[in-house]
Design a protein around this motif. Structure first.
Motif, short mmCIF file in Angstrom:
data_model
loop_
_atom_site.label_atom_id
_atom_site.label_comp_id
_atom_site.label_asym_id
_atom_site.label_seq_id
_atom_site.Cartn_x
_atom_site.Cartn_y
_atom_site.Cartn_z
N THR A 189 -28.50 75.18 -12.81
CA THR A 189 -28.94 75.08 -11.42
C THR A 189 -29.37 73.67 -11.03
OG1 THR A 189 -29.63 77.39 -11.30
CG2 THR A 189 -30.69 75.87 -9.76
N PHE A 190 -30.08 72.98 -11.91
CA PHE A 190 -30.66 71.68 -11.54
C PHE A 190 -29.84 70.49 -12.04
CE2 PHE A 190 -34.12 74.73 -11.40
CZ PHE A 190 -34.73 74.42 -10.18
N VAL A 205 -36.43 66.35 -13.20
CA VAL A 205 -36.58 66.86 -11.83
C VAL A 205 -37.32 68.19 -11.78
CG1 VAL A 205 -34.60 65.64 -10.89
CG2 VAL A 205 -34.28 67.92 -11.86
N ASP A 245 -36.79 75.34 -0.85
CA ASP A 245 -36.04 74.96 -2.04
C ASP A 245 -35.34 73.61 -1.82
OD1 ASP A 245 -34.47 74.80 -4.30
OD2 ASP A 245 -33.12 76.43 -3.72
N SER A 272 -33.58 72.15 -4.43
CA SER A 272 -32.70 71.95 -5.59
C SER A 272 -31.28 71.57 -5.20
CB SER A 272 -32.67 73.22 -6.46
OG SER A 272 -32.13 74.32 -5.74
N SER A 273 -30.84 71.98 -4.01
CA SER A 273 -29.45 71.72 -3.62
C SER A 273 -29.32 70.78 -2.42
CB SER A 273 -28.74 73.04 -3.30
OG SER A 273 -29.42 73.74 -2.28
N ALA A 325 -39.27 69.90 -8.80
CA ALA A 325 -39.31 71.36 -8.73
C ALA A 325 -40.47 71.92 -9.53
CB ALA A 325 -38.00 71.95 -9.25
N ASN A 337 -33.23 69.32 -17.65
CA ASN A 337 -33.43 68.66 -16.35
C ASN A 337 -34.91 68.42 -16.07
OD1 ASN A 337 -30.70 68.48 -14.87
ND2 ASN A 337 -30.70 70.57 -15.69
N ASN A 342 -27.23 69.11 -10.79
CA ASN A 342 -26.79 68.21 -9.72
C ASN A 342 -27.87 67.96 -8.67
OD1 ASN A 342 -24.09 67.96 -10.76
ND2 ASN A 342 -23.72 70.05 -10.03
N THR A 343 -29.11 68.32 -8.99
CA THR A 343 -30.21 68.08 -8.07
C THR A 343 -30.48 66.58 -7.97
OG1 THR A 343 -31.24 70.22 -8.51
CG2 THR A 343 -32.68 68.47 -7.70
N SER A 344 -30.80 66.12 -6.76
CA SER A 344 -31.11 64.70 -6.56
C SER A 344 -32.25 64.27 -7.47
CB SER A 344 -31.49 64.46 -5.10
OG SER A 344 -31.97 63.14 -4.93
#
Length: 328
Positions: free
Chosen positions: A112-113, A159, A82, A84-85, A123, A156, A115-117
């Protein structure tokens, strides 16, 4: 162990040649002899399935990754880990994200996504569903939590590259998993509420995503997204709102910054709800929980709407011919 791994690697490369190789290649010729001379357009390979935490996964992953990349540099490879974080510690084009949980937990994952880079692998949410007591054999409650989660994926989409519900089909005579999107037997079939919910997201692919904010005392039980999409003849602003709570919610939808005005003619509201959150469809009553569409006669840039308790509402606001953005 190394001999076994080497054999597995060769099996993978042979399988890819069977699928993608020319009809003159060793394994492509086998495919051609079976009646399919044209290669299959295999674009993605997932290395493993829910194996990230296993002892030798990362080391073996790199061996498969490097071998496939050398033979097929255009294939997108998917890691089981994962991202995502936090960043992955190995190369990948995408990472696999699976989630099976209760309805409240999945509803809470709608951000969930956020704040994902924005750099690095994308994903692939390849398995998601509400399971356990909340799901029954495919309940309205499950579909609403899944819809809230999907609004987060939609917002999102820079990403989140792909998403798929799991499982898709179940034979009613051999139920090994609950719930599923489509239930069938030898002569009939029906869609669960989760199937009908997903139909309201089918225009999301290729759509334009718009920012949306919620200002309500009930915002903790709401989830929303907004897109513009097009059919053969018209363009629409679609606002989807999940009301996960037990009470009706009145809202004002205010659309600003549009380059086209909203036309009441052709605008609709589609609502997925039912009398009980645990209502399900069945062979006896396949349309107990299905979306209902009505004309939206008050459609405008600012309009009042009421969200029924435990519902997914999709407001398709027809866009008139584009206005001139600047004077010519």
């Amino acid at each position: 162990m190394e001999l076994l791994l080497s054999s597995a690697l060769q099996d993978i490369l042979d399988s890819l040649e069977f699928a993608r190789g020319s009809a003159e290649s060793t394994w492509g010729s086998v495919r051609a002899a079976m009646g399919h001379p044209e290669p299959f357009p295999v674009k993605y390979v997932a290395i493993g399935n829910e194996d990230c935490g296993k002892e030798n996964y990362r080391g073996n992953y790199l061996k498969f990754y490097n071998a496939i990349r050398e033979a097929y540099p255009d294939i997108q490879m998917i890691s089981n880990c994962d991202g995502s974080s936090g960043p992955l510690d190995h190369p990948a084009d995408l990472y696999d994200f699976h989630v099976y949980t209760g309805s409240r937990a999945l509803f809470s994952m709608k951000n969930t996504f956020d704040n994902t880079s924005r750099s690095g692998p994308k994903a692939f949410v390849s398995e998601y569903a509400v399971t356990g007591n909340d799901a029954g054999r495919g309940s309205l409650l499950a579909s609403l939590a899944e819809a809230a989660f999907l609004t987060g994926l939609e917002k999102n989409s820079d990403v989140v590259h792909m998403a798929s519900y799991a499982p898709l089909f179940i034979n009613d005579n051999d139920r090994t998993w609950n719930p599923d999107a489509i239930v069938f037997n030898s002569w009939q079939q029906y869609g669960t509420p989760s199937y009908w919910m997903q139909k309201l997201f089918r225009e999301s692919s290729g759509a334009t995503i718009h920012p949306i904010s919620l200002s309500s005392s009930c915002s903790g039980s709401l989830a929303a997204s907004a897109i513009t999409w097009h059919d053969d003849d018209n363009s629409f602003l679609r606002v989807k709102i999940v009301n996960f709570g037990p009470d009706a919610v009145s809202l004002t939808i205010s659309a600003t910054g549009l380059q086209s005005s909203i036309n009441a003619l052709g605008s609709t509201a589609t609502v997925l709800t039912s009398g009980s959150v645990m209502d399900e469809n069945s062979f006896a009553n396949p349309n107990k929980v299905v979306p209902v569409t009505i004309e939206l006669r008050n459609a405008s840039e600012e309009m009042e709407v009421t969200l029924p308790p435990h519902s997914l509402s999709a407001f398709d606001l027809a866009l008139a011919q584009s206005r001139l953005v600047a004077e010519m």
